[in-house]
Design an enzyme around this catalytic site. Structure first.
Site, mmCIF file in Angstrom:
data_model
loop_
_atom_site.group_PDB
_atom_site.id
_atom_site.type_symbol
_atom_site.label_atom_id
_atom_site.label_comp_id
_atom_site.label_asym_id
_atom_site.label_seq_id
_atom_site.Cartn_x
_atom_site.Cartn_y
_atom_site.Cartn_z
ATOM 1 N N CYS A 91 109.138 -93.163 59.534
ATOM 2 C CA CYS A 91 108.112 -92.503 60.161
ATOM 3 C C CYS A 91 106.911 -93.504 60.832
ATOM 4 O O CYS A 91 106.260 -93.264 61.512
ATOM 5 C CB CYS A 91 107.514 -91.440 59.587
ATOM 6 S SG CYS A 91 108.909 -90.151 59.310
ATOM 7 N N HIS B 111 97.859 -90.129 60.295
ATOM 8 C CA HIS B 111 99.317 -89.926 60.306
ATOM 9 C C HIS B 111 99.226 -88.002 60.061
ATOM 10 O O HIS B 111 100.087 -87.732 60.522
ATOM 11 C CB HIS B 111 99.712 -90.703 58.979
ATOM 12 C CG HIS B 111 101.221 -90.419 58.993
ATOM 13 N ND1 HIS B 111 102.040 -90.692 59.983
ATOM 14 C CD2 HIS B 111 102.141 -89.840 57.896
ATOM 15 C CE1 HIS B 111 103.250 -90.532 59.597
ATOM 16 N NE2 HIS B 111 103.286 -90.091 58.390
ATOM 17 N N GLU C 121 96.115 -89.819 51.949
ATOM 18 C CA GLU C 121 95.761 -90.400 53.368
ATOM 19 C C GLU C 121 94.117 -90.274 53.530
ATOM 20 O O GLU C 121 93.271 -91.194 53.742
ATOM 21 C CB GLU C 121 96.119 -90.058 54.789
ATOM 22 C CG GLU C 121 95.633 -90.739 55.947
ATOM 23 C CD GLU C 121 96.395 -90.145 57.407
ATOM 24 O OE1 GLU C 121 97.018 -88.979 57.286
ATOM 25 O OE2 GLU C 121 96.094 -90.850 58.145
ATOM 26 N N LYS D 258 99.417 -83.733 64.968
ATOM 27 C CA LYS D 258 100.894 -83.252 64.740
ATOM 28 C C LYS D 258 100.839 -81.769 64.678
ATOM 29 O O LYS D 258 101.786 -81.052 64.679
ATOM 30 C CB LYS D 258 101.272 -83.797 63.247
ATOM 31 C CG LYS D 258 101.762 -85.271 63.417
ATOM 32 C CD LYS D 258 102.095 -85.820 62.272
ATOM 33 C CE LYS D 258 102.625 -87.353 62.525
ATOM 34 N NZ LYS D 258 101.854 -88.325 62.436
ATOM 35 N N HIS E 128 105.608 -83.436 63.738
ATOM 36 C CA HIS E 128 105.772 -84.644 63.355
ATOM 37 C C HIS E 128 107.166 -85.231 63.967
ATOM 38 O O HIS E 128 108.309 -84.835 63.803
ATOM 39 C CB HIS E 128 105.892 -84.763 61.826
ATOM 40 C CG HIS E 128 105.947 -86.125 61.257
ATOM 41 N ND1 HIS E 128 106.039 -87.285 62.127
ATOM 42 C CD2 HIS E 128 106.091 -86.541 59.870
ATOM 43 C CE1 HIS E 128 106.124 -88.284 61.274
ATOM 44 N NE2 HIS E 128 106.025 -87.975 59.959
ATOM 45 N N PHE F 37 108.634 -93.001 54.884
ATOM 46 C CA PHE F 37 109.424 -93.154 53.721
ATOM 47 C C PHE F 37 109.763 -94.709 53.268
ATOM 48 O O PHE F 37 109.891 -95.493 54.400
ATOM 49 C CB PHE F 37 110.689 -92.448 53.892
ATOM 50 C CG PHE F 37 110.666 -91.200 53.701
ATOM 51 C CD1 PHE F 37 109.829 -90.235 53.333
ATOM 52 C CD2 PHE F 37 111.992 -90.362 53.534
ATOM 53 C CE1 PHE F 37 109.652 -89.038 53.155
ATOM 54 C CE2 PHE F 37 112.155 -88.956 53.152
ATOM 55 C CZ PHE F 37 110.862 -88.111 52.862
#
Lengths: 265, 397
Positions: free
Chosen positions: B162, B292, B303, B321, B326, B384
């Site tokens: 991502c 994010h 975050e 998002k 996402h 990831f």
């Protein structure tokens, strides 16, 4: 316009090639190339649970990355890296596609997490504690060259050492019929902006229209042709021989990559 | 780093095909998330699907690239005069001096998922018309864009889950600064597929409802799809005052876990710090942070900690998002485009779908749009494997 870096550590693993010293003997013509299935060592760097789950590309990438860094006595903790692979873990991908084609579509969360193209880079970072930047690339058959360009650009621009790890492994059937990589092959290079005690050669790379080099030995040429990371072989051959020279590597359809090699003597 | 000029850009996601619709929906605080009716998926979740993707046809000479992911790329390339701007850049710099850097996480893997359902019952073989290299392989979208735009510089797919298309800016910047190229077509394209929908579901990371980043009741992500492109160029000595520049990039690795972020966000903090350093800015110079902000419990917590440890609790931030979903490997480029729109229009987009902000998250999360001069924006993308990237866009000095 060319990019420069010193090769200060090497790792190689592939069919009939178990590490850089043995591969160098073959590529320098001091030993006969005897193709045999690649033997991928257990990644002892990883914790037991992760070790069990790691597929062939992770084993391959970690083995060559470790060989290149330990040969150079480099601490990976603050070492930037570029991983490049034409396809990631083909076996894991097959298992996921297979499960998704069946009723229920139950897929393993671990398999999904391991399906990312950057799995090997992630495991390398976890295993070594490396928190520096790590990029992960794919350029299909040009993946080695894409990785070398990225890593050498990074050495030039950031003035720091970069570990390049280029690796490929096979798909099982039925994908194998569509993407017939015969086995696993990988090469890792520790590229440094300055010459070190462990540096074997200085590289100067540029894009070119020249035609690319092939390997004289038919079995090595077959390896070069059939696994994308093995497109590095003409360059590795010069490094193994400790010879000054120029290797022209297959890259994209519109260009090749010429690497001038000057041994550190 | 040397700042780079954002010449032209475009994005297509569930909140709009092209910039006008995207901006209108940001102003209206609309979400494009809908109950999942994609393909044969039987998961209770919401997705951000781009309408009309499968009606797109690729040019005849590139028919081998036919798959949803490349159709989405084609749809987006057609918007906002982007293809024409790329041709002008190719004319200005030379085709060999323009590179292609595409972030993707799954490229056209949907094509393989469908092919596995159509295997020969006896031999198990995939259908004869299935093409691997130009659909499934991660490079396919970079190769498609390269051939579609007839560019001959270096081309590569960046595949860092991502964070992919945020990190694509890093690769482009290195090659421009090293002198290999003068301009770069940077972007991200990721499309809906079964691997990610069932995969995130297997990790219990998809929400049954539309995602609610930073909400006290947040319970997972909504997967979206998008294609976003930015034409980056070597910046002129004196960039026009109304231009937008890429000022800084910071990258790091968590060295912690494959699918969970570092609990205190150490890797995220390191990426933001590196971006500030590259841009030679202080935390107080940033007007707005596009988070994010995926909407999972652990991602938002980690975050928020990373942001407050560096910026304190006052810098306005939000996740877009809740509007777009996402978009995985395309998120970095999509949010780079949203950040650029924020700067051009003085709009800090509020985080839609979030009702009660989690009181334990100390970052200054904004739910409502703010109209205010927005000169510098930091955008976060994490993935990831513990891969992190922060980008800073802004006006010239």
């Amino acid at each position: 316009m060319s990019l420069s870096a010193y090769v200060s550590g090497l790792g190689v693993l592939g069919p009939g090639l178990s590490n850089w010293p043995q591969a160098a003997a073959v590529l320098a013509g001091r030993a006969v190339y005897a193709p045999a299935p690649a033997v991928l060592p257990t990644p002892t760097l990883l914790a037991a649970a992760e070790r069990r789950r790691s597929g062939r590309v992770v084993k391959l990438a970690l083995a060559i990355a470790l060989e290149a860094t330990s040969q150079a006595g480099e601490d990976p903790t603050e070492l930037a890296s570029v991983f490049s692979s034409s396809g990631g873990d083909g076996h894991n991908c097959h298992e996921l596609c297979q499960a998704l084609s069946l009723a229920g579509r139950e897929i393993s969360p671990t398999r999904f997490a391991n399906s990312v193209h950057n799995a090997a880079a992630g495991y390398w970072s976890i295993a070594t504690g490396a928190m520096a930047e790590s990029n992960v690339l794919c350029a299909f058959d040009a993946s080695f060259n894409a990785g070398l360009l990225e890593a050498m650009s990074q050495v030039a621009v950031d003035g720091a050492a970069v570990l390049l790890v280029a690796y490929d492994s096979e798909y099982p059937q039925p994908l194998h019929a569509k993407r017939p990589l015969p086995d696993a092959f990988g090469v890792a290079m520790l590229l440094t902006p300055q010459r070190r005690a462990t540096s074997s050669a200085r590289l100067d790379a540029m894009l070119t229209d020249e035609s690319f080099d092939r390997m004289a030995d038919p079995a090595l040429e077959e390896l070069r042709r059939s696994i994308p990371a093995a497109r590095s072989l003409p360059l590795l051959r010069l490094l193994a021989r400790g010879e000054a020279g120029r290797a022209v590597l297959e890259y994209l359809d519109v260009s090749r990559m010429a690497v001038q090699v000057a041994p550190c003597t | 780093m040397k700042p780079l000029l954002v010449n032209t850009f475009t994005a297509s996601s569930c909140i709009g095909t092209g910039l006008a619709a995207t901006f209108e929906n940001l102003v209206g605080q609309h979400s494009g998330l809908k109950r999942c009716a994609f393909e044969t998926v039987d998961i209770e979740t919401h997705v951000g699907e781009v309408p009309g993707v499968d009606a797109v046809r690729l040019p005849q000479n590139l028919h081998k690239f036919e798959c949803r992911n490349n159709r989405l790329a084609e749809l987006a390339l057609q918007q906002d005069g982007f293809l024409q701007a790329v041709q002008q850049a190719a004319g200005r710099w030379g085709r060999r001096r323009v590179g292609v850097f595409m972030g993707t996480s799954t490229a056209g893997i949907l094509q393989t998922e469908l092919a596995y359902r159509a295997r020969d019952p006896v031999s198990g073989a995939l259908p004869s018309n299935f093409e691997y290299g130009t659909t499934h392989n991660s490079f396919s979208v970079a190769d498609y864009v390269r051939q579609r735009c007839r560019l001959e510089g270096p081309a590569v797919a960046i595949c860092c889950a991502c964070a992919s298309s945020a990190k694509a800016f890093g690769s482009a910047r290195r090659m421009i600064e090293a002198g290999l190229i003068d301009a770069a077509l940077v972007g991200g394209v990721d499309s809906l597929c079964l691997t990610t929908l069932y995969g995130f579901h297997s990790l219990q990371l998809t929400s049954p409802a539309p995602c609610r980043p930073f909400d006290v009741a947040r319970d997972g992500i909504s997967i979206g799809e998008a294609a976003a492109f930015v034409l980056l160029e070597r910046a002129p000595q004196n960039a026009a005052a109304d231009s937008v520049l890429l000022l800084g990039i910071g990258e790091s690795s968590d060295a912690y876990h494959m699918s969970a972020p570092h609990p205190e966000g150490l890797g995220a903090r390191r990426a933001m710090q590196a971006a500030l350093q590259a841009a030679q800015l202080e935390p107080g110079d940033i007007d707005y942070i596009n988070l994010h902000g995926t909407g999972t419990l652990s991602n938002d917590r980690s975050e928020s900690q990373a942001v407050t440890s560096l910026f304190g609790p006052t810098t306005p931030c939000s996740s877009t998002k809740g509007a777009t979903g996402h978009t995985l490997g395309a998120a970095g480029a999509l949010e780079a485009v949203i950040s650029t729109l924020a700067i051009q229009n003085g709009l800090m987009p509020g985080g839609v779908r979030t009702s009660t902000i989690d009181p334990t998250l100390m970052a200054h999360y904004i739910k409502d749009n703010r109209r205010a001069p927005t000169s510098r924006v930091l955008s976060n993308s994490f993935g990831f494997g513990g891969t992190n990237c922060s980008l800073i866009f802004g006006r010239p000095e």
